[in-house]
Design a protein around this motif. Structure first.
Motif: not given
Length: 358
Positions: A18-19, A22, A25-26
Motif C-alpha cells: 500500500k505504501k 500510494d 499514485k503521488k
C-alpha cells in the motif's frame, strides 16, 4: 514518509504494498535521469548512422550554394527575412527526423522505467518547495552531492573519450583547414560517430548503476517504522478493539434472536446441562430445523426459556452433542440424525397427546 519525527534508524521495516502504491499514485517513483540520457545518446548515434550522411550533405550543399552566391544576396529587410527562412527550412529539413528520434528516445527512457502515470500531485503547491531552509537542505543533501559527483564523472568520461578518439587523429584534424567543404562533412560525421559509440557504451554501465542506486534510495526512503505498520494495519483492517466490540455486539444480537425463537421450538434436547439444542418441526416440513443451540451458560438459558414457555425438554447426551457439532442455527438436521430425532419428536407428540387426554 515517516510521521511524528521518526528517524531513519526507526524505519527498519520493508514498505508495504500500500505504501508503494500510494507513492506511485503521488508521482513518487524511482527514476534515473541517466537512463534518459543514455537513450538519447543511443538515438543520436542511430540518427547519425541513418540520416547523418544525407543530412550533412543537404546542409553542406545549402551552405555551399549560399556562399557561392553570397554576392547576389540583397541586404534589404525583405530579402534578409527570405534568406533566413530558406536557411531555417534547409536546416530543419535536415534535422527533423533526428529530432523526432530524440523525442521518441526520451519517451522510451521514461516508459521503460515505469508505466505512464497521470497525477497532479507534483504540481500541488508545497511550502517545502519555497522554503529557504528546505531549499538550503536540498542543496547540501546527500542526493545533491551524488548528483554533483555524477556530473564530474560524466565530464571526465566524455573528456577521456574525446582524448582517446581525437588524439590519434590529430594530424587529420590539422588538415581540416585545407579540406574541401564537401569532404569536411563526412570526416566530422565519422569522428562524431566514434565519440558517440564509445560514449553510449560507457554510459550504458553508468546508467545501469545509477538506476540501481536511485531505486534503492527511493525504496529506502519508503521504509516504515513498526508504529507506521501498526497504524496502516489499523486503517486497513480496523482497530482490533473496535472489531472485537463489533463481534461481541453481533453475537449478543444473534443470541437474543435465538432466545426469542426458543418458545417456538418443538423440543429441546439436552446433555443435560452442558449442551442444549432446540428443534422445530411442523407438518409439511422436510426435516426438523435447529432454532437455537448453546453450550454451558447459554444451554442453561435455553432450558430456562423452554421451561417458561412449556417447551418439552428431553435429555439425550449423545444426540445433544452430535446435533450441537453438526447443525447450525436455521439449518435442517443432517440425514444421519433423522431416525434419532424422529424418535424424540414422536415421544414428544405422544406425551402431548396424553396430556390433552388427561
Amino acid at each position: 514518509m515517516a510521521e511524528g519525527g521518526d528517524d531513519d534508524a526507526e524505519r527498519t521495516e520493508e514498505p508495504s504494498q500500500k505504501k508503494l502504491d500510494d507513492a506511485r499514485k503521488k508521482g513518487n517513483i524511482a527514476k534515473s535521469q541517466e537512463i534518459n540520457t543514455w537513450f538519447m545518446l543511443l538515438a543520436g548515434a542511430m540518427a547519425l548512422s541513418m540520416f547523418g550522411a544525407n543530412s550533412s550533405a543537404a546542409v553542406v550543399g545549402s551552405m555551399r550554394g549560399i556562399l557561392e552566391h553570397a554576392h547576389d544576396i540583397r541586404l534589404d529587410g525583405g530579402s534578409i527575412m527570405l534568406f533566413g527562412q530558406e536557411v531555417f527550412y534547409a536546416v530543419m529539413g535536415a534535422i527533423a527526423l533526428p529530432l523526432a528520434l530524440f523525442m521518441l528516445a526520451g519517451l522510451v527512457g521514461n516508459i521503460i522505467q515505469h508505466p505512464p502515470l497521470w497525477t497532479t500531485e507534483p504540481l500541488m503547491p508545497k511550502f517545502s518547495k519555497v522554503s529557504p531552509i528546505a531549499g538550503f537542505g536540498r542543496i547540501f543533501s546527500k542526493q545533491s552531492l551524488v548528483t554533483f559527483l555524477k556530473g564530474l564523472v560524466k565530464i571526465g568520461i566524455v573528456g577521456a573519450i574525446l582524448i582517446a578518439v581525437v588524439w590519434p587523429e590529430q594530424d587529420r584534424f590539422a588538415l581540416t583547414v585545407q579540406m574541401d567543404v564537401m569532404a569536411l562533412g563526412p570526416f566530422i560525421l565519422e569522428e562524431t560517430m566514434k565519440v558517440l559509440i564509445a560514449t553510449v557504451a560507457v554510459f550504458a554501465v553508468l546508467a545501469g548503476a545509477d538506476y540501481v542506486y536511485q531505486r534503492q534510495t527511493w525504496y529506502n526512503k519508503l521504509r516504515m517504522s513498526v508504529r507506521e505498520l501498526k497504524e496502516e494495519y489499523k486503517q486497513q483492517e480496523g482497530d482490533p478493539h473496535i472489531k472485537a466490540r463489533i463481534r461481541q455486539l453481533r453475537m449478543e444480537r444473534s443470541r437474543r434472536r435465538m432466545m426469542a425463537a426458543v418458545p417456538t421450538a418443538t423440543v429441546v434436547i439436552t446433555n443435560p446441562t452442558h449442551f442444549a439444542v432446540a428443534l422445530k418441526y411442523e407438518n409439511g416440513m422436510d426435516a426438523p430445523v435447529c432454532v437455537a443451540k448453546g453450550l454451558d451458560a447459554v444451554a442453561l438459558r435455553i432450558r430456562s426459556v423452554a421451561q417458561e414457555n412449556d417447551v418439552p425438554t428431553v435429555e439425550n447426551p449423545p444426540l445433544a452433542r452430535a446435533l450441537y457439532a453438526s447443525v447450525e442455527i436455521d439449518d435442517a438436521i443432517p440425514d444421519e440424525h433423522f431416525r434419532a430425532v424422529a424418535e424424540v419428536i414422536g415421544y414428544v407428540y405422544r406425551l402431548k397427546g396424553k396430556t390433552r387426554k388427561n
